[in-house]
Design a protein around this motif. Structure first.
Motif, PDB file in Angstrom:
ATOM      1  N   THR A 191       0.982  -1.207   0.139  1.00 38.65           N
ATOM      2  CA  THR A 191      -0.033   0.316  -0.337  1.00 38.65           C
ATOM      3  C   THR A 191       0.829   1.769   0.034  1.00 38.65           C
ATOM      4  O   THR A 191       1.947   1.248   0.547  1.00 38.65           O
ATOM      5  CB  THR A 191      -1.035   0.043   1.145  1.00 38.65           C
ATOM      6  N   GLU A 192       1.111   1.747  -0.699  1.00 33.22           N
ATOM      7  CA  GLU A 192       1.619   3.122  -0.895  1.00 33.22           C
ATOM      8  C   GLU A 192       3.101   2.946  -0.593  1.00 33.22           C
ATOM      9  O   GLU A 192       3.890   3.594   0.188  1.00 33.22           O
ATOM     10  CB  GLU A 192       1.118   4.434  -0.074  1.00 33.22           C
ATOM     11  N   GLY A 193       3.385   1.868  -1.632  1.00 34.03           N
ATOM     12  CA  GLY A 193       4.958   1.438  -1.157  1.00 34.03           C
ATOM     13  C   GLY A 193       5.398   1.263  -0.073  1.00 34.03           C
ATOM     14  O   GLY A 193       6.999   0.873  -0.001  1.00 34.03           O
ATOM     15  N   THR A 194       4.382   0.854   0.769  1.00 34.55           N
ATOM     16  CA  THR A 194       4.607  -0.020   1.813  1.00 34.55           C
ATOM     17  C   THR A 194       4.034  -1.373   2.159  1.00 34.55           C
ATOM     18  O   THR A 194       2.446  -1.668   1.556  1.00 34.55           O
ATOM     19  CB  THR A 194       4.737   0.846   3.374  1.00 34.55           C
ATOM     20  N   VAL A 195       4.861  -2.372   2.203  1.00 31.98           N
ATOM     21  CA  VAL A 195       4.491  -3.381   2.687  1.00 31.98           C
ATOM     22  C   VAL A 195       4.524  -3.860   4.521  1.00 31.98           C
ATOM     23  O   VAL A 195       5.517  -3.972   4.764  1.00 31.98           O
ATOM     24  CB  VAL A 195       5.315  -4.753   1.805  1.00 31.98           C
ATOM     25  N   SER A 196       2.982  -4.072   4.417  1.00 32.55           N
ATOM     26  CA  SER A 196       3.322  -4.691   6.197  1.00 32.55           C
ATOM     27  C   SER A 196       2.840  -6.394   6.397  1.00 32.55           C
ATOM     28  O   SER A 196       3.081  -6.195   7.803  1.00 32.55           O
ATOM     29  CB  SER A 196       1.885  -3.644   7.185  1.00 32.55           C
ATOM     30  N   ARG A 197       2.291  -6.830   5.296  1.00 28.10           N
ATOM     31  CA  ARG A 197       2.098  -8.046   5.446  1.00 28.10           C
ATOM     32  C   ARG A 197       2.899  -8.988   4.426  1.00 28.10           C
ATOM     33  O   ARG A 197       2.162  -9.061   3.303  1.00 28.10           O
ATOM     34  CB  ARG A 197       1.174  -8.180   6.091  1.00 28.10           C
ATOM     35  N   LEU A 198       2.859  -9.696   4.813  1.00 28.29           N
ATOM     36  CA  LEU A 198       3.392 -10.815   3.819  1.00 28.29           C
ATOM     37  C   LEU A 198       3.427 -12.249   3.952  1.00 28.29           C
ATOM     38  O   LEU A 198       3.657 -12.406   5.429  1.00 28.29           O
ATOM     39  CB  LEU A 198       4.926 -10.353   3.223  1.00 28.29           C
ATOM     40  N   PRO A 199       3.178 -12.998   3.181  1.00 25.00           N
ATOM     41  CA  PRO A 199       3.433 -14.712   3.534  1.00 25.00           C
ATOM     42  C   PRO A 199       4.181 -15.536   3.886  1.00 25.00           C
ATOM     43  O   PRO A 199       5.116 -15.428   3.592  1.00 25.00           O
ATOM     44  CB  PRO A 199       2.759 -15.499   2.786  1.00 25.00           C
ATOM     45  N   PHE A 200       4.179 -16.426   4.380  1.00 27.30           N
ATOM     46  CA  PHE A 200       5.618 -17.536   4.802  1.00 27.30           C
ATOM     47  C   PHE A 200       6.200 -16.848   5.541  1.00 27.30           C
ATOM     48  O   PHE A 200       5.954 -16.544   6.187  1.00 27.30           O
ATOM     49  CB  PHE A 200       5.719 -18.180   3.370  1.00 27.30           C
ATOM     50  N   PHE A 201       7.979 -17.362   4.906  1.00 26.36           N
ATOM     51  CA  PHE A 201       9.434 -16.489   5.508  1.00 26.36           C
ATOM     52  C   PHE A 201       8.968 -15.328   5.996  1.00 26.36           C
ATOM     53  O   PHE A 201       9.878 -15.066   6.813  1.00 26.36           O
ATOM     54  CB  PHE A 201       9.899 -17.189   5.021  1.00 26.36           C
ATOM     55  N   PHE A 202       8.580 -15.177   4.392  1.00 25.65           N
ATOM     56  CA  PHE A 202       8.497 -13.608   4.810  1.00 25.65           C
ATOM     57  C   PHE A 202       8.441 -12.029   5.749  1.00 25.65           C
ATOM     58  O   PHE A 202       8.996 -10.899   6.509  1.00 25.65           O
ATOM     59  CB  PHE A 202       8.581 -12.881   3.400  1.00 25.65           C
ATOM     60  N   ASP A 203       7.030 -13.685   6.426  1.00 26.99           N
ATOM     61  CA  ASP A 203       6.496 -13.174   7.971  1.00 26.99           C
ATOM     62  C   ASP A 203       7.632 -12.588   8.759  1.00 26.99           C
ATOM     63  O   ASP A 203       7.191 -11.798   9.890  1.00 26.99           O
ATOM     64  CB  ASP A 203       5.433 -13.207   7.304  1.00 26.99           C
ATOM     65  N   GLU A 204       8.448 -13.384   8.907  1.00 26.86           N
ATOM     66  CA  GLU A 204      10.108 -13.021   9.818  1.00 26.86           C
ATOM     67  C   GLU A 204      10.123 -11.583   9.965  1.00 26.86           C
ATOM     68  O   GLU A 204      10.000 -11.223  10.869  1.00 26.86           O
ATOM     69  CB  GLU A 204      11.049 -13.487   9.872  1.00 26.86           C
ATOM     70  N   TRP A 205      10.039 -10.926   9.064  1.00 24.30           N
ATOM     71  CA  TRP A 205       9.950  -9.570   8.810  1.00 24.30           C
ATOM     72  C   TRP A 205       9.091  -8.529   9.591  1.00 24.30           C
ATOM     73  O   TRP A 205       8.967  -8.029  10.344  1.00 24.30           O
ATOM     74  CB  TRP A 205      10.625  -9.152   7.181  1.00 24.30           C
ATOM     75  N   THR A 206       8.191  -8.563   8.080  1.00 23.76           N
ATOM     76  CA  THR A 206       7.188  -7.867   8.635  1.00 23.76           C
ATOM     77  C   THR A 206       5.638  -8.129   9.443  1.00 23.76           C
ATOM     78  O   THR A 206       4.910  -7.312  10.039  1.00 23.76           O
ATOM     79  CB  THR A 206       5.549  -8.560   6.896  1.00 23.76           C
ATOM     80  N   ARG A 207       6.317  -9.556  10.357  1.00 22.60           N
ATOM     81  CA  ARG A 207       5.564  -9.421  12.051  1.00 22.60           C
ATOM     82  C   ARG A 207       5.522  -7.633  13.243  1.00 22.60           C
ATOM     83  O   ARG A 207       4.578  -7.778  13.023  1.00 22.60           O
ATOM     84  CB  ARG A 207       5.174 -10.902  12.613  1.00 22.60           C
ATOM     85  N   THR A 208       6.930  -7.481  12.630  1.00 22.21           N
ATOM     86  CA  THR A 208       7.098  -6.145  13.467  1.00 22.21           C
ATOM     87  C   THR A 208       7.234  -5.352  13.173  1.00 22.21           C
ATOM     88  O   THR A 208       7.540  -4.087  13.409  1.00 22.21           O
ATOM     89  CB  THR A 208       7.661  -6.895  14.480  1.00 22.21           C
ATOM     90  N   ARG A 209       7.519  -5.393  11.936  1.00 24.84           N
ATOM     91  CA  ARG A 209       8.091  -3.915  11.291  1.00 24.84           C
ATOM     92  C   ARG A 209       7.865  -3.912   9.148  1.00 24.84           C
ATOM     93  O   ARG A 209       7.678  -5.336   8.720  1.00 24.84           O
ATOM     94  CB  ARG A 209       9.907  -4.188  10.495  1.00 24.84           C
ATOM     95  N   ASP A 210       7.158  -2.991   9.148  1.00 26.54           N
ATOM     96  CA  ASP A 210       6.832  -2.634   7.515  1.00 26.54           C
ATOM     97  C   ASP A 210       8.736  -2.609   6.317  1.00 26.54           C
ATOM     98  O   ASP A 210       9.620  -3.003   7.330  1.00 26.54           O
ATOM     99  CB  ASP A 210       6.612  -1.439   6.916  1.00 26.54           C
ATOM    100  N   LEU A 211       7.771  -3.083   5.265  1.00 24.55           N
ATOM    101  CA  LEU A 211       9.132  -3.060   4.820  1.00 24.55           C
ATOM    102  C   LEU A 211       8.299  -1.974   3.188  1.00 24.55           C
ATOM    103  O   LEU A 211       7.510  -2.419   3.181  1.00 24.55           O
ATOM    104  CB  LEU A 211       9.284  -4.608   3.564  1.00 24.55           C
ATOM    105  N   PRO A 212       9.359  -1.624   3.176  1.00 26.58           N
ATOM    106  CA  PRO A 212       9.487  -0.382   1.651  1.00 26.58           C
ATOM    107  C   PRO A 212       8.648  -1.635   0.288  1.00 26.58           C
ATOM    108  O   PRO A 212       9.970  -2.803   0.162  1.00 26.58           O
ATOM    109  CB  PRO A 212      10.887  -0.106   1.499  1.00 26.58           C
ATOM    110  N   ALA A 213       8.326  -1.352  -0.598  1.00 26.30           N
ATOM    111  CA  ALA A 213       8.390  -1.941  -1.306  1.00 26.30           C
ATOM    112  C   ALA A 213       8.905  -2.179  -3.096  1.00 26.30           C
ATOM    113  O   ALA A 213       9.649  -1.032  -2.630  1.00 26.30           O
ATOM    114  CB  ALA A 213       6.584  -1.471  -2.246  1.00 26.30           C
ATOM    115  N   VAL A 214       9.232  -3.213  -3.352  1.00 25.30           N
ATOM    116  CA  VAL A 214      10.360  -2.840  -4.394  1.00 25.30           C
ATOM    117  C   VAL A 214      10.094  -1.842  -5.355  1.00 25.30           C
ATOM    118  O   VAL A 214       8.386  -1.195  -5.676  1.00 25.30           O
ATOM    119  CB  VAL A 214      10.161  -4.308  -4.936  1.00 25.30           C
ATOM    120  N   ALA A 215      10.997  -1.291  -5.889  1.00 23.71           N
ATOM    121  CA  ALA A 215      10.220   0.395  -5.869  1.00 23.71           C
ATOM    122  C   ALA A 215       9.741  -0.352  -7.672  1.00 23.71           C
ATOM    123  O   ALA A 215       9.636  -1.199  -8.549  1.00 23.71           O
ATOM    124  CB  ALA A 215      11.235   1.113  -6.811  1.00 23.71           C
TER     125      ALA A 215
END
Lengths: 245, 472, 244
Positions: free
Chosen positions: B432-456
């Motif tokens: 959403t607007e350049g930020t990712v706040s939830r990802l599935p599977f293994f990638f949620d190890e990051w997004t559980r507690t932090r936002d991720l910038p979207a691939v530009a």
């Protein structure tokens, strides 16, 4: 059981596989420690008031209590006062030969039961008896072999007539010294230790103890408390007049 | 370390530690305090940097002639009337010490703080042989009562609150005890004084052993080192082979920086140089002195990748500054030695498989190497351990495949660009607007507690290739 | 007078994919300073993620590629301290086995982290930009301890007009990113981050500056998750600020 030969061979095997990480050498030992120690002593004779000042600062910084008297005669009075303040009754002391003078009578006159540690070999149950005395004594009186200004440290060498327990078991340790004990730094101490070693020891005893303030710990919630196993208090009495002549 | 602790995965142990409110507060207070003390000590000490370099050099130089220095040490210890023993393994060391205890008729042994004796699990062996070991360092005494292992190299009970200590003492003494450090210290002094006076055997480690003189050096603040080496009939010192230093002059260099690094003190209260059994005429001192030289995996590292770790002075400075240790404390590591150096020592003593997870318990921030008085490059060796874990295929298969895939991607710009485009597509449901706040599977190890910038929408290189205003 | 310096931008994998605006800011800033910039095509990564996780053969292959990509660059400018460190410190060792030690050493000598390039190579301390508000700076571990650099970013920040630069307590403490650490031990990583961000918010700053994409990913990710009013920016973005 692994033998010395096996153990060392395993080490040599490993050492053969590598020259090491980088060229390195150990510290340069003094070539003539005795001469260098003598030079240090001569230089310090000039600077002793400055050295004493630094010693006092550092000693107090680590919780030591500093006293200064004109001559050995005045020491018993200081000890007497400390005893009185602490309702102390029993004192153990190094033998007079180790202290540099016999203060027993003067100390007794202050109302203390004085136990002087013997100068010679101790046999059988006498060892137990003396240990029990040291363990229940309130005050321990010793001399000082070196007083290190840099760190506020008292260096005591053990031996006959100068037992380890005198500065360890009583709750209050009182150490008497004059300017000849003063050294400035750990580096100088290193030279002196090398000189002692070269001369064969120190021959007197098996332990050299560096004492930097009273026993302490911060093991409980990092709160500092004193007198865990060793003395709760360390007093240093500086005598202006040289103790030995 | 006990098997049931290690049965729980490291990540979970770390998680539990972070949920322990007492521990968290204790860790923050203790490590922050130690950091401040160390900083002040070195700020006040301009020669510090030079001395650290010299200390590092002396350690390396000693290893380069280790056989010679040990032979000198052995010769001098024997000349002074002491006995030297050689332990290749922990088991051998235990056996040697229990034998000495049995032969000398010891029923109780007082111990000064020694990580080496923790490492070889000596206390259990003594107890099995019917000899009572009594820890006399206040911190070690506390954890002995609690049946725990030390959680910090120099402050073993730092994870305990004073209330917990009071409860332990109360249980031991069968009476209520006030949770006040002064009171608790007084109790320990009284209880342990009796033990010192009665014990047949004194067991210590050795901070250093001076080869030239055959002297063992003990550094303590409490005085238990002096008690243990003066009062019992027999003294046994257990020492890793790397602790030998060539001369008294070398020793002074280490003494100048050890206490400063550990607690910020110029010197610890008691530094004792003990040379063998007591001399004639001495009132105290042991009749028998034994030095047990311990290999336990150290010797193999002389030619190994962890050689630098042999310089460790066991000051604990690296623990205090480690962002991981500061969150999880010592027990979560699961082995005798915690913290950054602990990971290396565990690998040394137990092999690389033992640290397959621990080798990654580090952000490689380098604070440890910066704090280390002898400048051990811990991060470099952690990376080496990771490499060993990968090369010997101890690392999980899926991870190895993922990294090999990544490597391929990074060598082929076409694949890299493809991956970027794929990322852009796959992230659409989550961005959403350049930020990712939830990802599935293994990638949620990051997004559980932090936002991720979207691939530009357009990578820099894509913009450079096409945007006229960016081009020269 | 020395000739004009030419810079090649090594945009880095994280910079290229997630923070292209940082690369854009750097290009603009260098042009303002009369430094021609080129971007050798086909860049991917310096190989640090492979190296840190112990995949050294793979890292060496990536390193070799990077060395040849930048073989003709006079100065290589890198927006991340960790990538600059990788090239300067680890490339020579990694590539010595492949007979590229000399080239790797030469690349190392020509490679600079962005703030170091500005201050130490170009001698620039002020860019004439204006920034309002309170700014605080986080020292990235590889820049601070690997490249021994704590002053250049602060010099550049201090040269901003209107800025109120406040010290960040624990500025030299890790943010908890650590590369794969962030997803291997996410709970520990997040707790380290939480403490860092508590310090950041305690400064009252509206802007947090760092010189590493990894740190920025971690810290920005935490700040936006907690809906903080603090913006985490790369130094180049802040320096370029008022030109947008």
């Amino acid at each position: 059981m692994t033998t010395k030969a096996e153990f060392l061979e395993r080490i040599r095997d490993q050492m053969r596989t590598t020259p090491g990480l980088f060229p390195a050498s150990a510290a340069r030992r003094p070539e003539h420690p005795a001469a260098e120690a003598e030079t240090i002593r001569r230089e310090l004779v000039e600077r002793w008031p400055e050295t004493l000042k630094t010693f006092r600062l550092e000693f107090e910084r680590v919780g030591g209590v500093f006293h200064r008297v004109a001559s050995l005669d005045a020491v018993p009075a200081v000890v007497g006062l400390l005893a009185h303040e602490r309702e102390a009754r029993e004192l153990v002391t190094w033998h007079s030969a180790a202290l540099g003078a016999d203060l027993s009578q003067a100390l007794e006159a202050c109302g203390l039961a004085v136990h002087q540690m013997p100068a010679g070999e101790v046999v059988g149950t006498e060892r137990e008896r003396l240990r029990a005395i040291a363990a229940r004594a309130d005050l321990g009186l010793t001399g000082v072999d070196l007083a290190i200004a840099e760190t506020g440290t008292l260096v005591l060498v053990s031996g006959a007539g100068r037992p380890r327990s005198t500065s360890l078991l009583p709750a209050c340790h009182i150490a008497v010294f004059d300017r000849t004990a003063l050294v400035e730094s750990l580096r100088q101490v290193g030279v002196i230790l090398e000189a002692w070693h070269e001369a064969g020891a120190p021959a007197t005893g098996a332990a050299i103890n560096f004492i930097t303030g009273p026993s302490r710990t911060a093991d409980i919630e990092l709160t500092l408390t004193r007198g865990v196993h060793g003395p709760k208090e360390v007093h240093a009495i500086f005598v202006e007049q040289d103790i030995r002549g | 370390m006990s098997d049931d602790v290690l049965a729980v995965p490291f990540r979970q142990r770390a998680g539990s530690a972070m949920k322990d409110a007492f521990l968290q507060e204790a860790l923050t207070i203790a490590t922050t305090k130690f950091i401040g003390l160390r900083r002040e000590a070195f700020e006040d000490f301009p020669e510090g940097e030079t001395l650290r370099n010299r200390a590092r050099a002396i350690k390396e130089a000693t290893l380069q002639r280790l056989d010679h220095h040990l032979e000198t040490l052995i010769g001098n210890v024997e000349r002074l009337g002491g006995h030297v023993h050689y332990a290749a393994t922990s088991e051998e060391a235990r056996s040697i010490i229990v034998d000495i205890a049995r032969r000398t008729g010891a029923r109780m042994a007082v111990k000064s703080k020694s990580m080496a004796t923790e490492e070889i699990h000596l206390n259990e062996a003594l107890e099995r042989a019917g000899i009572t070991p009594v820890e006399t360092d206040l911190g070690e005494y506390i954890i002995q009562l609690a049946h725990e292992r030390p959680s910090h190299i120099i402050a073993p009970a730092i994870h305990k609150t004073k209330a917990q200590v009071a409860a332990l003492f109360g249980r031991e003494l069968k009476r209520p005890v006030e949770a006040d450090p002064e009171v608790l210290t007084r109790i320990a002094r009284g209880e342990l004084r009796e033990k010192f006076l009665q014990a047949d055997l004194g067991i210590t480690g050795a901070n250093f052993a001076v080869a030239d003189t055959g002297t063992v050096v003990l550094v303590t603040n409490e005085g238990n080192g002096r008690m243990v080496t003066s009062l019992p009939r027999v003294h046994v010192a257990v020492m890793g082979v790397e602790k030998v230093v060539p001369s008294l002059t070398d020793l002074m260099v280490f003494l100048a920086i050890l206490a400063k690094s550990a607690t910020g003190q110029k010197l610890s209260v008691y530094t004792s140089l003990v040379g063998g059994p007591r001399r004639p005429g001495e009132l105290e001192g042991p009749e028998e002195f034994h030095l047990v030289l311990l290999d336990g995996g150290r010797i193999a590292q002389l030619g190994g990748p962890l050689r630098e770790a042999l310089s460790c002075l066991r000051c604990g400075a690296c623990l205090n500054v480690c962002p991981v240790y500061r969150q999880i404390g010592g027990h979560a590591y699961g082995h005798t030695y915690p913290g950054p150096i602990g990971i290396l020592l565990t690998a040394m003593l137990e092999g690389a498989p033992a640290v397959k997870d621990l080798a990654h318990a580090s952000t490689l921030c380098g604070a440890c190497a910066e704090a280390c008085p002898v400048r051990i490059d811990i991060p470099r060796m952690l990376i080496e351990l990771r490499r060993e874990v990968d090369d010997t295929k101890i690392a999980p298969w899926a991870e190895r495949v993922a990294f090999k895939l990544l490597a391929r991607l990074l060598r082929h710009p076409g694949l890299y660009r493809l991956a970027a485009r794929a990322g852009r597509v796959l992230q659409r449901p989550f961005a959403t607007e350049g930020t990712v706040s939830r990802l599935p599977f293994f990638f949620d190890e990051w997004t559980r507690t932090r936002d991720l910038p979207a691939v530009a929408a357009r990578t820099f290189q894509e913009r450079w290739a096409s945007e006229k205003d960016l081009r020269p | 007078m020395t000739g004009r310096r030419r810079a090649s931008l090594m945009v880095t994998c994280l910079g290229d994919l997630f923070f292209p605006e940082v690369g854009v800011s750097i290009v603009r800033l260098l042009r303002t300073l009369d430094v021609p910039v080129d971007v050798p095509p086909g860049q991917t990564c310096c190989g640090l993620p492979l190296f840190n996780s112990g995949y050294h053969t793979e890292a060496a292959a990536v390193a070799r590629r990077t060395v040849s990509l930048f073989a003709d660059s006079e100065h290589v400018v890198v927006p991340s301290g960790s990538c600059a460190w990788m090239i300067k410190h680890e490339y020579p060792g990694l590539l010595s086995g492949k007979g590229l030690a000399r080239e790797a050493g030469e690349l190392a000598a020509r490679t600079h982290e962005f703030s170091q390039f500005l201050v130490k190579v170009l001698g620039v301390t002020e860019l004439g930009s204006t920034v309002a508000g309170r700014v605080t700076y986080h020292d990235s571990c590889h820049l601070l301890r690997g490249l021994h650099e704590s002053q250049s970013p602060r010099t550049l920040l201090g040269g901003l007009r209107g800025v109120e630069l406040v010290d960040l307590p624990g500025a030299d403490e890790c943010c908890g990113f650590g590369g794969s650490f962030a997803v291997r031990l996410p709970e520990v990583s997040s707790q380290i981050l939480a403490k860092k961000l508590a310090n950041v918010e305690g400064t009252g700053a509206s802007c947090l500056v760092a010189c590493d994409a990894g740190c920025l990913m971690q810290m920005r990710g935490g700040l936006t998750r907690r809906k903080s009013r603090v913006r985490a920016l790369h130094l180049a973005e802040l320096l370029d600020g008022d030109r947008r």
